[in-house]
Scaffold this active site. Structure first.
Site, PDB file in Angstrom:
ATOM      1  N   SER A  98      12.949  76.342  13.617  1.00 45.64           N
ATOM      2  CA  SER A  98      13.743  76.470  14.839  1.00 45.64           C
ATOM      3  C   SER A  98      12.947  75.911  16.022  1.00 45.64           C
ATOM      4  O   SER A  98      12.561  74.740  15.974  1.00 45.64           O
ATOM      5  CB  SER A  98      14.127  77.933  15.029  1.00 45.64           C
ATOM      6  OG  SER A  98      15.158  78.053  15.958  1.00 45.64           O
ATOM      7  N   ASP A 134      23.865  75.334   9.127  1.00 44.85           N
ATOM      8  CA  ASP A 134      23.177  75.640  10.378  1.00 44.85           C
ATOM      9  C   ASP A 134      23.946  75.012  11.536  1.00 44.85           C
ATOM     10  O   ASP A 134      23.873  73.808  11.755  1.00 44.85           O
ATOM     11  CB  ASP A 134      21.737  75.097  10.337  1.00 44.85           C
ATOM     12  CG  ASP A 134      20.944  75.553  11.551  1.00 44.85           C
ATOM     13  OD1 ASP A 134      21.537  76.217  12.433  1.00 44.85           O
ATOM     14  OD2 ASP A 134      19.737  75.255  11.614  1.00 44.85           O
ATOM     15  N   HIS A 187      20.788  78.747   9.438  1.00 41.52           N
ATOM     16  CA  HIS A 187      19.495  78.543  10.092  1.00 41.52           C
ATOM     17  C   HIS A 187      18.364  79.151   9.245  1.00 41.52           C
ATOM     18  O   HIS A 187      17.205  78.834   9.428  1.00 41.52           O
ATOM     19  CB  HIS A 187      19.566  79.212  11.465  1.00 41.52           C
ATOM     20  CG  HIS A 187      18.641  78.665  12.505  1.00 41.52           C
ATOM     21  ND1 HIS A 187      18.490  77.318  12.760  1.00 41.52           N
ATOM     22  CD2 HIS A 187      17.809  79.282  13.391  1.00 41.52           C
ATOM     23  CE1 HIS A 187      17.610  77.147  13.740  1.00 41.52           C
ATOM     24  NE2 HIS A 187      17.186  78.312  14.136  1.00 41.52           N
TER      25      HIS A 187
END
Ligand SMILES: *[C@@H]1O[C@H](CO)[C@@H](O)[C@H](O)[C@H]1NC(C)=O
Ligand SMILES: *[C@@H]1O[C@H](CO)[C@@H](O)[C@H](O)[C@H]1NC(C)=O
Ligand SMILES: *[C@@H]1O[C@H](CO)[C@@H](O)[C@H](O)[C@H]1NC(C)=O
Ligand SMILES: *[C@@H]1O[C@H](CO)[C@@H](O)[C@H](O)[C@H]1NC(C)=O
Ligand SMILES: *[C@@H]1O[C@H](CO)[C@@H](O)[C@H](O)[C@H]1NC(C)=O
Ligand SMILES: *[C@@H]1O[C@H](CO)[C@@H](O)[C@H](O)[C@H]1NC(C)=O
Ligand SMILES: *[C@@H]1O[C@H](CO)[C@@H](O)[C@H](O)[C@H]1NC(C)=O
Ligand SMILES: *[C@@H]1O[C@H](CO)[C@@H](O)[C@H](O)[C@H]1NC(C)=O
Ligand SMILES: *[C@@H]1O[C@H](CO)[C@@H](O)[C@H](O)[C@H]1NC(C)=O
Ligand SMILES: *[C@@H]1O[C@H](CO)[C@@H](O)[C@H](O)[C@H]1NC(C)=O
Ligand SMILES: *[C@@H]1O[C@H](CO)[C@@H](O)[C@H](O)[C@H]1NC(C)=O
Ligand SMILES: *[C@@H]1O[C@H](CO)[C@@H](O)[C@H](O)[C@H]1NC(C)=O
Length: 704
Positions: A564, A645, A677
């Site tokens: 991320s 995601d 994610h």
């Protein structure tokens, strides 16, 4: 095994020590919180394990005597999906069965007693996949309860299994917020449903479930719990069952731009309309309270409501302030507690006498407990009740002691009881002492250090491999966290488990640079418009400190990895000097092009963190864009990006991989079509671990 120079004798010693493997990490028990009964004498929790032989999970519900700490098995099976203590006796329960007899995608509600759980009986078969059960006994002896489910605009609960598939799959939108996290948004929104069980020893559902949320709408429709992460913590029922509070995002604002949310109060019987407690610009509402609300919780006597709220109308990581309101629609009379406390608590429970709150929040790399009296003035600074660990949940027992469920880097779940000043009263479970998969793990595996950073001292965790010998050298695994507002905490993770990385033969260093939460709000908030400056400088400082201080670290054969925001930072590092210090990099679902942040759904986040829009403030987006530094990319790079995601679409990972390939940089691309994610499926997670470890172990020299 650890380095090319390890002797055969050393190898023999090392290989006799048990280390945690990805298979063990993923198979080991995952335990829920420990939930106490009304008297605080008993508790229940579930534990789910995974078998690599059958490729299936197994769930066992356990009963705990909270006085002796003794644990016994209560029920074997995942058909009990939730269990709450409620009913005529201290041992009475209600549970949700995740199936129902019609097998139509619904669930069912059972009543029983933990002393004879096999005799539990069906109370109601519910025609939708409800969850989030909360229930209390009313003065009349009935049970008032709450559940939540997705619902149609007309208020009816949504059951996917009963819906006819449309002939076309088209999706059409006229405004932003078309998808969120891993789901395309539709007209269906979450709602809180209320119901009553009557009948004493043979309970049954009286009437039908009432949707308490669906009538509230303006620019947007109310939704509770708030998708995608909201749960039963977004609502509460008063101790006598007469009133309900729930929070919803602001109905007068467009959803993509703002985080603002408000708490509503409504009678459980739905006899009058829901009214906002902390109405936006309401006359009782403190003028600065415009942001996201959280954790609405009734006081033990039902007369007050505690909750958290941020000031910033579009800043999802602003400071949570603690508020108390009267649970009385004619006078909400809101007060703030410890307003100047420089941290952001995120969990709240009342003391039994209603004179204080216990809160939990990030503090110096742990999630710690604190007590805050209702008399706390702005300058009041709470002191921590716990030290090491990440409090996942806690309950205040009738005695005033706290039943805590937490985890540590070395233990997936600890249950214990502490006094309000932090004295350990009963240790109930330490997973590292009972789970064979975690055998040998302990506090000795972890230490921390501070380094001078860009604007303040920077804390880092250091995690040692099993059989660690300080006279040897281990390659560095440098792991950068996501957020960027967030952190590496003293917590167990099944996705980024530091000890599992260390046991490949690394010393893991997990730094908390600018942007991290738990070292004061100024340190966290300084990340705004500074994604590639302060945190990058901090990471360089930590790397240099490690290289010059720890003789047992081979920093020159190290690797770096991040997910991320940590993936964005990895891509940024690839284009800067720090990228040349590592033998391999790993990006999991990271940002490659900062302009790509406009293809994510949370525009409030993008426009806050880059301090403006892509058109009016394009320089903010351009300055620290990893794409600006492609000409430097050279370090072997493993790229993971999943198709579900929607936070950061898969195109970011494909762009990264394609550029690496076209530039001739050794690289590999891993993608799961059914993961978001995160990687949650254990079989996928095993592949994730094996592929990444093979890559980094090759380049770090651990395996040749
Ligand atoms: C719990 O254990 C204590 C101490 O062993 C015992 O006195 C008590 O009866 C037990 N409680 C229950 C509910 O079994
Ligand atoms: C559940 O299964 C375990 C073995 O996995 C067994 O020891 C235990 O007695 C069982 N408990 C119940 C309540 O059936
Ligand atoms: C629970 O209480 C009811 C009376 O409300 C009683 O009839 C029942 O036997 C009790 N059950 C247990 C398990 O003690
Ligand atoms: C759950 O419901 C199914 C029927 O859908 C039933 O066969 C099963 O026994 C129930 N389990 C429990 C624990 O109530
Ligand atoms: C609500 O809307 C859904 C979807 O259109 C429909 O299936 C359902 O029957 C409606 N419920 C009521 C009570 O009208
Ligand atoms: C509904 O609940 C409210 C609040 O507890 C109460 O004042 C009212 O009398 C109830 N109405 C009915 C019809 O039960
Ligand atoms: C809708 O929101 C607008 C703007 O905040 C407000 O003026 C209006 O009163 C609201 N209408 C309803 C029905 O709540
Ligand atoms: C959302 O915020 C952007 C940037 O400030 C602004 O241009 C846009 O008008 C806002 N959208 C709405 C619907 O308010
Ligand atoms: C409102 O709160 C203040 C401060 O706590 C208190 O003095 C006052 O009595 C409260 N008013 C009402 C109506 O509860
Ligand atoms: C509070 O935190 C400090 C370290 O920051 C620790 O030394 C102390 O033991 C903690 N207090 C309690 C009661 O755990
Ligand atoms: C890392 O440490 C080694 C050994 O102390 C030293 O030779 C080297 O110059 C350092 N590298 C950097 C980039 O500081
Ligand atoms: C964000 O933008 C505002 C308005 O242009 C400016 O005053 C402020 O200093 C900026 N903040 C940061 C951290 O750059």
């Amino acid at each position: 095994m650890y380095t090319k120079t390890v002797s055969a004798a050393a190898l023999a010693v090392v290989s006799s020590v048990v280390a945690i493997t990805p298979e063990q990490l993923l198979a080991a028990p995952r335990r829920s919180e420990l939930s106490p009964n009304p008297s605080g004498e008993l508790g229940v929790f579930s534990a789910t394990t995974y078998s690599w032989n059958t490729h299936e999970t197994e769930t066992i519900w356990h009963l705990v005597n909270l006085t002796s700490g003794r644990i016994s098995s209560l029920y074997n099976g995942s058909d009990i999906s939730e269990l709450v203590w409620v009913g005529p006796n201290d041992t009475s329960i209600l549970y949700l069965n995740g199936t129902n007899e019609e097998d139509n995608g619904g669930v069912s509600l059972y009543a029983g007693d933990v002393t004879a759980i096999d005799e539990a009986y069906l109370v109601a078969s519910l025609p939708a996949p409800y969850s989030g059960l909360k229930a209390v006994v009313t003065p009349a002896g009935n049970i008032n309860f709450l559940l939540n489910s997705l619902a149609w605009p007309n208020g009816t609960a949504y059951n996917e299994a009963l819906v006819e598939q449309p002939l076309s799959t088209a999706r059409i939108y006229d405004s932003v917020y078309v998808r969120h996290w891993d789901t395309w948004l539709t007209e269906r929104k979450n709602a809180v449903f209320a119901g009553t069980l009557a009948g004493g020893n043979k309970l049954s559902l009286r009437g039908s479930l009432r949707n308490l949320v669906s009538n509230i709408a303006n620019v947007t429709r109310a939704e509770s719990p708030v998708q995608p992460f909201g749960d039963s913590g977004d609502y509460d029922i008063s101790p006598d069952g007469s009133q309900v509070i729930f929070l919803t995002k602001n109905i007068d604002l467009p959803l993509s731009n703002y985080t603002s949310s408000q708490i509503y109060l409504i009678p459980h019987n739905g006899s009058s309309a829901a009214v906002p407690v902390n109405a936006f610009s309401g006359k009782s509402t403190p003028s600065n309270a415009k942001g996201a609300s959280a954790r609405p919780t009734f006081s033990p006597d039902g007369t007050k409501i505690a909750y958290l709220q941020m000031d910033g109308i579009s800043y999802e990581s602003d400071k949570n302030k603690i508020y108390i309101a009267n649970a009385n629609p004619s006078s909400f009379n809101i007060t703030v507690l410890a307003a100047n406390w420089d941290t952001t608590p995120d969990q709240v429970q009342w003391a039994p006498d209603g004179s204080s709150l216990f809160v939990a929040g990030p503090d110096l790399g742990n999630e710690r407990l604190f007590q805050v009296p209702l008399t706390a003035a702005a300058a009041f600074k709470p002191t921590n009740i716990t030290d090491q660990g990440d409090v996942a949940a806690f309950h205040v027992l009738p005695s005033g002691n706290l039943l805590v469920s937490d985890s540590k880097i070395w233990s997936s779940r600890d249950f214990y009881i502490v006094g309000p000043r932090g004295r350990l009263i009963t240790s109930i479970l330490r997973a590292n002492e009972v789970d064979p998969e975690l055998a040998g793990l302990g506090p000795k595996d972890v230490s921390e250090f501070y380094t001078d950073g860009s604007i303040a001292r920077v804390q880092s965790w250091i995690i040692y491999p099993t059989g660690f010998d300080a006279s040897k050298k281990y390659p560095l695994a440098f792991i950068v966290h996501g957020g960027p507002q967030g952190g590496h905490y003293n917590a167990w993770s099944t996705r980024w488990n530091f000890k599992t990385w260390a046991d490949q033969g690394y010393v893991v260093v997990a730094p908390n640079p600018v942007g991290s939460t738990g070292w004061g709000m100024a340190f966290q908030d300084a990340i705004q418009d500074n994604w590639g400056s302060y945190p990058y400088e901090d990471l360089v400082a930590v790397w240099e400190h490690v290289n010059s201080t720890f003789d047992f670290v081979d920093a020159e054969n190290g690797i770096e990895a991040g997910a991320s925001y940590g993936g964005y930072m990895t891509n940024f590092i690839q284009g800067h000097d720090l990228g040349r210090k590592f033998k391999a990099l790993v990006t999991h679902d990271g940002m490659t092009n900062t302009a790509g942040s406009y293809s994510t759904e949370e525009l409030w986040f993008t426009q806050h963190d880059f301090n403006g829009t892509l058109w009016a403030n394009s320089e903010n987006y351009h300055e620290f864009n990893p794409l600006n530094f492609i000409d430097k990319w050279a370090t072997p790079h493993f790229v993971v990006h999943n198709e579900l995601d929607y936070r950061l679409p898969v195109s970011e990972g494909l762009m990264l991989f394609n550029i690496l390939q076209e530039r001739g940089v050794p690289s590999r691309f891993l993608s799961f079509p059914d993961e978001n994610h995160w990687v949650l499926n254990r079989e996928n997670s095993l592949v994730w671990h094996k592929e990444i470890f093979a890559w980094i172990n090759h380049y770090s020299g651990i395996s040749k």
